[in-house]
Design an enzyme around this catalytic site. Structure first.
Site, mmCIF file in Angstrom:
data_model
loop_
_atom_site.group_PDB
_atom_site.id
_atom_site.type_symbol
_atom_site.label_atom_id
_atom_site.label_comp_id
_atom_site.label_asym_id
_atom_site.label_seq_id
_atom_site.Cartn_x
_atom_site.Cartn_y
_atom_site.Cartn_z
ATOM 1 N N HIS A 96 3.490 -85.818 -55.418
ATOM 2 C CA HIS A 96 3.023 -86.133 -54.132
ATOM 3 C C HIS A 96 3.349 -87.642 -54.088
ATOM 4 O O HIS A 96 2.556 -88.107 -52.985
ATOM 5 C CB HIS A 96 1.372 -85.821 -53.918
ATOM 6 C CG HIS A 96 1.012 -85.930 -52.310
ATOM 7 N ND1 HIS A 96 0.171 -87.019 -51.814
ATOM 8 C CD2 HIS A 96 1.398 -84.910 -51.579
ATOM 9 C CE1 HIS A 96 0.234 -86.637 -50.627
ATOM 10 N NE2 HIS A 96 0.872 -85.661 -50.318
ATOM 11 N N HIS A 149 -2.599 -89.433 -41.019
ATOM 12 C CA HIS A 149 -2.035 -89.586 -42.281
ATOM 13 C C HIS A 149 -2.162 -90.786 -42.784
ATOM 14 O O HIS A 149 -1.665 -91.156 -43.764
ATOM 15 C CB HIS A 149 -0.563 -89.089 -42.527
ATOM 16 C CG HIS A 149 0.054 -88.488 -43.541
ATOM 17 N ND1 HIS A 149 0.972 -88.910 -44.418
ATOM 18 C CD2 HIS A 149 -0.615 -87.377 -44.111
ATOM 19 C CE1 HIS A 149 0.947 -88.077 -45.372
ATOM 20 N NE2 HIS A 149 0.273 -87.046 -45.257
#
Length: 459
Positions: free
Chosen positions: A365, A146
């Site tokens: 997001h 990530h």
């Protein structure tokens, strides 16, 4: 009176953690004109394409995934063109190993991003674009790559966005994120060195642009070694800034108690006046809940900007086939309603501000933290249990004691707030009994067998 070991340990913890912790972080001096903030995904996509086109030394793309849709093809073709025009340029792409070897949920297994990388390689046999998959754990649900940030020459393009149509607003829909462009040679060198020393030297990191890939079983030992190593790593650099000038600090972390988790905890806890933070999924780790409540009781102002459940990337419209993943936005909303109800007294005093972001069918997001107009954390960390323990995360901490970037950060926050609704009472948030029948049935079933808690730790 003789001090016990416990009392001796408590004194420096209170003093050291929080402000002293942040003060003692190594920092890299940052030029004001070398820091740019963009405010839309289209701007970011165009900036990324232009940077790739103008690259002269290196292109390092790091993302959860680079998808084989129109936006992904546009970016990868631009990278190939840059390499063709300048064969000496160093080009490497890193994506999550699991995510790179599957398509979207529900698509055929043969239509994967890795297949697209391989096809591009076959189409350009004389051009070597290295695409690597990084397996942070043996299974995708237990941890992914990530990390965020594309490094082009001495500039970092940092966003929580991956590379596909919706993140880059290539077609009709967009997924809103943050977009920072930082030119800083020391910063970018530290991030490239991290990749070279902690990815490329480990056998668990595999090329995805090749026709054949090893299986998870074949890489079992290598993946375990890689994960164990990554839990002990951070960016390495010589700090050249004190606490009186504009600076940046790159931070990386994997596992509970990692450096990035520590920074988030201390950043919130040392706030003198206010904290603003964004997260797309309201599923905060217990320590962050405690930090927020402690700061509220001290009279500090806390603002949380969350995506409405319909702006969640897991949300499934009622007229489409439903599955268990579609229940997640509702679980997060239940968390939020309970949180606001518990702290309604602070909402009433306008000390706790809750905003829900929604813009038609677009999604949200954003993640990050703004503290007291002098600290800003730009990160891909969702500030949830999964990010806290399972995924490899990073962030860029900005210290701006003289307010040199304040106008840019204020504009960023105000732009985010434009599409938000202020929540003044927990009853403004839909109660679970009014959810669609299939959602209500799913949540009751999950709660009955207590699997909802496990799901919220993993997704």
């Amino acid at each position: 009176m003789r001090k016990t070991l416990k009392s001796i340990m408590q004194i420096p913890f209170i003093k050291y953690n929080h402000q002293k912790y942040l003060d003692e972080l190594a920092k890299i001096e940052q030029a004001t004109d070398g820091y740019q903030v963009l405010y839309t995904p289209k701007e970011y996509r165009l900036a990324l394409l232009q940077s790739i086109k103008n690259a002269s030394q290196r292109i390092y793309i790091i993302a959860l995934y680079l998808e084989r849709d129109e936006a992904g093809q546009e970016i990868l073709q631009a990278i190939y063109d840059a390499k063709i025009n300048n064969p000496h340029i160093e080009v490497k792409i890193f994506v999550d190993w699991h995510r790179g070897q599957r398509g979207r949920m529900g698509e055929a297994k043969t239509q994967t991003n890795a297949d697209y990388y391989h096809q591009m390689k076959l189409n350009h046999p004389d051009v070597d674009i290295e695409v690597y998959g990084v397996p942070v754990n043996r299974r995708e649900v237990l941890g992914v790559l990530h990390l965020k940030g594309s490094i082009i020459d001495d500039t970092l393009l940092y966003s929580g966005a991956s590379i596909n149509n919706v993140y880059l607003h290539k077609l009709d829909k967009y997924r809103y994120d943050r977009y920072h462009i930082i030119t800083n040679k020391t910063l970018t060198n530290s991030m490239v060195d991290y990749i070279k020393h902690n990815f490329l030297t480990f056998d668990g990191v595999q090329r995805l642009d090749q026709g054949q890939h090893k299986t998870r079983k074949q890489l079992k030992t290598e993946i375990k070694e890689l994960r164990q190593h990554l839990t002990q790593t951070n960016y390495q650099f010589e700090g050249n800034a004190d606490n009186t000038i504009l600076s940046v600090t790159p931070i990386v972390g994997l596992g509970k108690g990692n450096p990035l988790n520590q920074v988030i905890h201390h950043l919130i806890s040392q706030a003198k006046e206010q904290v603003v933070f964004c997260t797309p999924y309201f599923n905060l780790p217990p320590i962050i809940i405690k930090d927020i409540i402690r700061q509220l009781r001290k009279g500090k102002k806390i603002e949380i900007i969350i995506g409405d459940k319909t702006a969640n990337d897991f949300y499934i419209p009622e007229d489409e086939p439903f599955n268990i993943i579609g229940g997640l936005p509702y679980l997060y909303e239940i968390n939020l309603r309970k949180f606001v109800e518990r702290l309604q007294e602070f909402v009433d005093k306008e000390q706790l501000i809750i905003r829900l972001w929604k813009d038609d069918e677009h999604s949200y997001h954003l993640k990050g933290i703004w503290v007291d107009d002098n600290w800003v954390l730009n990160t891909g960390n969702n500030i949830n249990p999964r990010a806290w323990r399972l995924d490899l995360e990073n962030g860029i901490l900005v210290h701006d004691p003289n307010g040199e970037l304040r106008d840019k950060f204020v504009k960023e926050l105000n732009t985010i707030r434009e599409k938000t609704q202020l929540i003044n009472h927990f009853q403004q948030i839909q109660a679970s009994q009014f959810y669609p029948k299939q959602v209500h049935k799913l949540i009751n079933r999950l709660s009955r067998i207590k699997i909802d808690k496990i799901i919220k730790r993993l997704l």
